[in-house]
Design a protein around this motif. Structure first.
Motif, PDB file in Angstrom:
ATOM      1  N   MET A 164      30.767  33.816  46.073  1.00 37.98           N
ATOM      2  CA  MET A 164      31.631  34.942  45.672  1.00 37.98           C
ATOM      3  C   MET A 164      32.553  34.590  44.499  1.00 37.98           C
ATOM      4  N   ASP A 199      36.310  48.758  45.509  1.00 37.56           N
ATOM      5  CA  ASP A 199      36.417  47.341  45.142  1.00 37.56           C
ATOM      6  C   ASP A 199      37.028  46.587  46.326  1.00 37.56           C
ATOM      7  N   ILE A 239      46.632  45.410  40.072  1.00 42.52           N
ATOM      8  CA  ILE A 239      46.889  46.677  39.374  1.00 42.52           C
ATOM      9  C   ILE A 239      47.735  47.584  40.256  1.00 42.52           C
TER      10      ILE A 239
END
Ligand code: FAD
Length: 351
Positions: free
Chosen positions: A42, A182, A273
């Motif tokens: 990952m 996500d 974010i």
């Protein structure tokens, strides 16, 4: 980025684990040499440390660890075009899509924490993550403008994603064609919990498992002492320890703005974010560490708290009675806040 230290083996095992440091604390050679199995997955590193396990078990254990991690990667990666999640993200319809019970659990957890953080933690933030160059897409060559940010924000929103449990399984559904989920922020905790579950399935009760900076430990190390995990100071100097904790069977994860960033137009941009602004966070909270019953839960909360900033994160941690350790930059020095629940895990702390 989470940074933890643990103290399971010999000094030669000192190494970096995606920002997590594995340090040794044994003063004499142990009878039980322990076993470490580690590798890459990952886009980060995984590590499994166990005590009291015969070396003959190693090949089967290593094989099963890889199978678990590859299955998770194939399920929730946004970096693999053929993963279950990538196919869901490409799907432009609104019919429910089948997902595993594990994947349903992690999405439900993320949606619940998303609501509790009033949308600060938002797994539909993918279009903004990609716009700012922190997803599988390349980094932008110029700062995204207001119109691009507004267009990406149109595709974001927790209310557009639903998990449904039916007699025939678990289903994921979106009512916005461009919705892009996500799970990067929870994926390390998710995989860490699955490694812990695998240890239990193998009858192993003394282990420390980690994927990236999500860590979970149970029992004791080869020296018969509790596993210890350290939170790194948010400085450019690696291996600087801020605090050491004994997880007592819990999971830990840190979200930080000081490692995963790049510079664009002279500004340092964090990979976290703020969905409310559509832009990388800019406040002074530089690291949020959470200890929770599972690594998934810890990994879900830490990003939400990072987005909220020190004051709101602290208020929410107190309201939800979370075990959190927040580090805030004040000019050239750092201050920290530790919740009462976190103190129960604390072994020592840097002055
Ligand atoms: P965290 O602080 O835990 O999360 C930050 C990440 O969460 C951001 O990078 C962004 O993706 C997302 N995010 C940002 N803001 C928000 C918000 N407000 N709410 C929710 N989420 C937000 N990386 C590679 O380079 N190559 C790979 O092949 C690769 N494969 C992966 C496969 C899987 C299954 C997963 C889960 C991740 C993979 N990654 C890969 C990503 C990489 O490991 C990430 O850096 C990591 O998952 C982010 O974790 P973190 O602890 O650094 O940051």
């Amino acid at each position: 980025m989470p940074f933890h230290l643990s103290f399971p083996f010999s000094p030669r095992t000192l190494g970096l684990l995606a920002g997590a440091l594995m340090l040794a604390g044994c003063d004499s050679p142990p009878d039980d040499p322990g076993m470490v199995i580690e590798g890459k997955i990952m886009g980060t590193l995984y590590r499994v440390s166990v005590a009291g396990v015969d070396q003959a078990a190693r090949p089967a254990l290593a094989r099963d660890i890889l199978a678990v991690l590859n299955r998770d990667d194939q399920e929730i990666s946004t970096y693999k075009p053929d993963s279950v999640l990538s196919r869901f993200n490409r799907y432009q319809g609104s019919e429910p899509q089948p997902i595993s019970a594990d994947m349903a659990d992690v999405v439900v957890t993320a949606l619940r924490v998303g609501t509790l953080t009033q949308g600060a933690m938002d797994i539909t933030v993918g279009p903004l993550v990609n716009l700012w160059g922190f997803g599988p897409d390349k980094q932008p060559v110029a700062t995204p403008d207001a119109a691009q940010i507004a267009a990406a924000r149109q595709k974001v929103g927790l209310s557009h994603l639903t998990v449904t449990a039916r007699a025939d399984g678990q289903w994921l559904q979106k009512d916005l064609p461009g919705l892009y989920v996500d799970l990067s922020t929870v994926g390390e905790g998710y995989a860490t919990d699955h490694l812990a579950r695998l240890m239990e399935q193998h009858g192993i009760s003394n282990y420390l498992v980690s994927v990236g900076g999500a860590v979970l430990s149970r029992g004791h190390n080869p020296q018969g002492r509790p596993w210890q995990v350290a939170i790194q100071k948010p400085t450019d100097r690696e291996n600087a320890v801020q605090a050491i904790v004994d997880l007592q069977g819990h999971g830990i994860s840190t979200s930080g703005s000081y490692r995963n960033y790049y510079e664009l137009d002279g500004k340092r941009l964090s990979h976290v974010i703020d969905p409310a602004t559509g832009r990388p966070i800019t406040h002074k909270l530089v690291s949020a560490t959470v200890i929770a019953p599972t690594a998934t839960l810890a990994d879900t909360w830490d990003t939400g708290l990072m987005v909220l900033g020190t004051a709101k994160a602290r208020a929410l941690a107190e309201q939800q009675q979370l075990a959190v350790y927040l580090i805030t930059r004040e000019g050239d020095h750092f201050t920290h806040y530790m919740s009462p629940q976190f103190k129960a895990f604390l072994v020592s702390e840097a002055k």
